[in-house]
Design an enzyme around this catalytic site. Structure first.
Site, mmCIF file in Angstrom:
data_model
loop_
_atom_site.group_PDB
_atom_site.id
_atom_site.type_symbol
_atom_site.label_atom_id
_atom_site.label_comp_id
_atom_site.label_asym_id
_atom_site.label_seq_id
_atom_site.Cartn_x
_atom_site.Cartn_y
_atom_site.Cartn_z
ATOM 1 N N LYS A 32 0.780 -1.240 0.000
ATOM 2 C CA LYS A 32 0.000 0.000 0.000
ATOM 3 C C LYS A 32 0.812 1.291 0.000
ATOM 4 C CE LYS A 32 -3.294 0.158 3.014
ATOM 5 N NZ LYS A 32 -4.316 -0.026 4.041
ATOM 6 N N ASP A 33 2.120 1.225 -0.093
ATOM 7 C CA ASP A 33 2.922 2.454 -0.122
ATOM 8 C C ASP A 33 4.176 2.240 -0.968
ATOM 9 O OD1 ASP A 33 3.314 5.135 0.481
ATOM 10 O OD2 ASP A 33 4.304 4.734 2.397
ATOM 11 N N THR A 34 3.995 1.607 -2.139
ATOM 12 C CA THR A 34 5.123 1.335 -3.022
ATOM 13 C C THR A 34 5.506 2.622 -3.728
ATOM 14 O OG1 THR A 34 4.275 -0.899 -3.343
ATOM 15 C CG2 THR A 34 5.978 -0.144 -4.870
#
Length: 171
Positions: free
Chosen positions: A121-123
């Site tokens: 969720k935070d690539t």
């Protein structure tokens, strides 16, 4: 931390959720994520990440828990330190081969993470770390807003994100 003494080498990150320090113990460097306020680690998530330890997909996690600093109790995660920094700190302009290799490795690492039942969720470039830039050895890091995938591949939590890297359908 867990009965071992570490020396703070330097502060390498300071965001809304935590500070990240480089620590040294017996000549080896580690990254310490020290959470602020209500932020912290998810034991179930850490357990799933532990299954990937040593697989060259995510930064290894060596410990987690709570620590008291002065009168303040804070959560922490002790992780592998990646000496060559993130993909955000390097200039790849005009180097299509390096970009292709990074994208391919990032996709492989995300696939391993998904197999372990975790959605990152935070690539973003800041969370793709080199353990060895010369040989393009790349790991995913920063699982602060990651989620555990349900049996059907979905997640049911609030959608935290870094706005400029979030999927457009989120908005």
């Amino acid at each position: 931390i867990h009965g071992r003494t570490y020396t703070i080498d330097k502060l390498i990150g300071n965001g809304g959720e935590a500070e990240v320090y480089v620590l040294v113990n017996e000549g080896r460097k580690y990254a310490l994520k020290l959470y602020r306020g209500v932020h912290g680690f998810n034991k179930d998530l850490i357990g799933r990440l532990a299954r990937l330890r040593g697989m060259a997909a995510v930064t290894d996690i060596y410990g987690y828990g709570n620590i008291t600093i002065g009168s303040e109790k804070r959560s922490f995660t002790l992780m592998e330190y990646c000496q060559d920094g993130s993909t955000a700190s390097w200039d790849f302009k005009g180097n299509g081969d390096a970009i292709l290799q990074i994208v391919t490795l990032a996709a492989r690492n995300l696939n391993e993470l998904h197999k372990a039942g975790v959605l990152h969720k935070d690539t973003k470039p800041e969370n793709l770390l080199f353990t060895d830039k010369q040989n393009c050895l790349l790991l995913l890091s920063d699982f602060g807003i990651s989620d555990i995938l349900g049996a059907d591949g979905s997640v049911n939590s609030l959608q935290d994100r870094t706005p400029i890297y979030a999927a457009p359908e989120i908005y």
